[in-house]
Design an enzyme around this catalytic site. Structure first.
Site, PDB file in Angstrom:
ATOM      1  N   CYS A 195       9.761  19.687  -2.553  1.00 30.26           N
ATOM      2  CA  CYS A 195       9.942  20.967  -1.866  1.00 30.26           C
ATOM      3  C   CYS A 195      10.865  21.882  -2.661  1.00 30.26           C
ATOM      4  O   CYS A 195      10.628  23.089  -2.753  1.00 30.26           O
ATOM      5  CB  CYS A 195      10.482  20.758  -0.450  1.00 30.26           C
ATOM      6  SG  CYS A 195       9.310  19.941   0.657  1.00 30.26           S
ATOM      7  N   CYS A 220      14.858  17.141  -0.828  1.00 23.82           N
ATOM      8  CA  CYS A 220      13.439  16.930  -1.116  1.00 23.82           C
ATOM      9  C   CYS A 220      13.104  17.525  -2.480  1.00 23.82           C
ATOM     10  O   CYS A 220      13.088  18.748  -2.652  1.00 23.82           O
ATOM     11  CB  CYS A 220      12.568  17.557  -0.031  1.00 23.82           C
ATOM     12  SG  CYS A 220      10.799  17.293  -0.323  1.00 23.82           S
TER      13      CYS A 220
END
Length: 185
Positions: free
Chosen positions: A138, A135
């Site tokens: 993130c 991700c």
């Protein structure tokens, strides 16, 4: 570290570099940029995120001998929350839809505040899981969060390297035949 040696021996010659990296990183002198808690917490969060039960159990056993139950629980919390948020925020990023991205996530994330460990360490555990899960948003958020808590770029890089090696280990282990695993264990 016989459990780790068993994992390393299970890796085929095609994964020799992974075997060597795994041994050097998780050995006693490996990853001097990380504290013991950071090393084993990030290793556990990475193993959980990589979803290989054998690797996760091995890392958890090794980590349990090196760090506290509280750090292990913090790593588990980080990995479980990232399993959810990495998917959600990666989807928001991929959708490229400002209206969709503007909606509240509506996901419970109490563990982000109630993990009971050092905030910088928790950021590193979240980073490790986010790297494994791929991700981008993130990963960026947890690199920034770690820096805000005074973590050096060398420490951040060490966590990313560790996550990469544990992910690679899990990937190779997943490809092995069950009989080959049984012979090693």
């Amino acid at each position: 570290m016989s459990e780790l040696d068993d994992i390393r021996q299970a890796l085929p010659d095609s994964a020799r570099d992974i075997r060597l990296n795994l041994g050097s990183m998780l050995g006693n002198d490996g990853l001097p940029e990380l504290s013991t808690d950071q090393k084993w917490g990030a290793a556990l969060a990475s193993a959980i995120a990589a979803r290989n039960l054998r690797l996760t159990r091995t890392i958890e056993a090794l980590a349990g001998a090196q760090t506290s139950a509280q750090v292990l629980e913090g790593a588990r919390i980080a990995a479980s929350i990232m399993a959810m948020t990495n998917v959600y925020y990666r989807a928001m990023h991929m959708a490229h839809d400002a209206e969709l991205a503007g909606l509240p996530a509506g996901l419970r994330m109490n563990g982000l505040a109630k993990h009971g460990i050092d905030k910088a360490d928790f950021e590193l555990f979240e980073l490790a899981a986010s790297v494994v899960k791929g991700c981008e948003s993130c990963t960026r958020a947890h690199v920034a969060g770690a820096k805000e808590h005074g973590v050096t770029v060398q420490t951040i890089q060490a966590v990313i390297r560790l996550a990469a090696v544990l992910h690679a280990t899990a990937t190779v282990l997943d490809t092995l035949d069950e009989p080959a695993l049984a012979e090693v264990g």
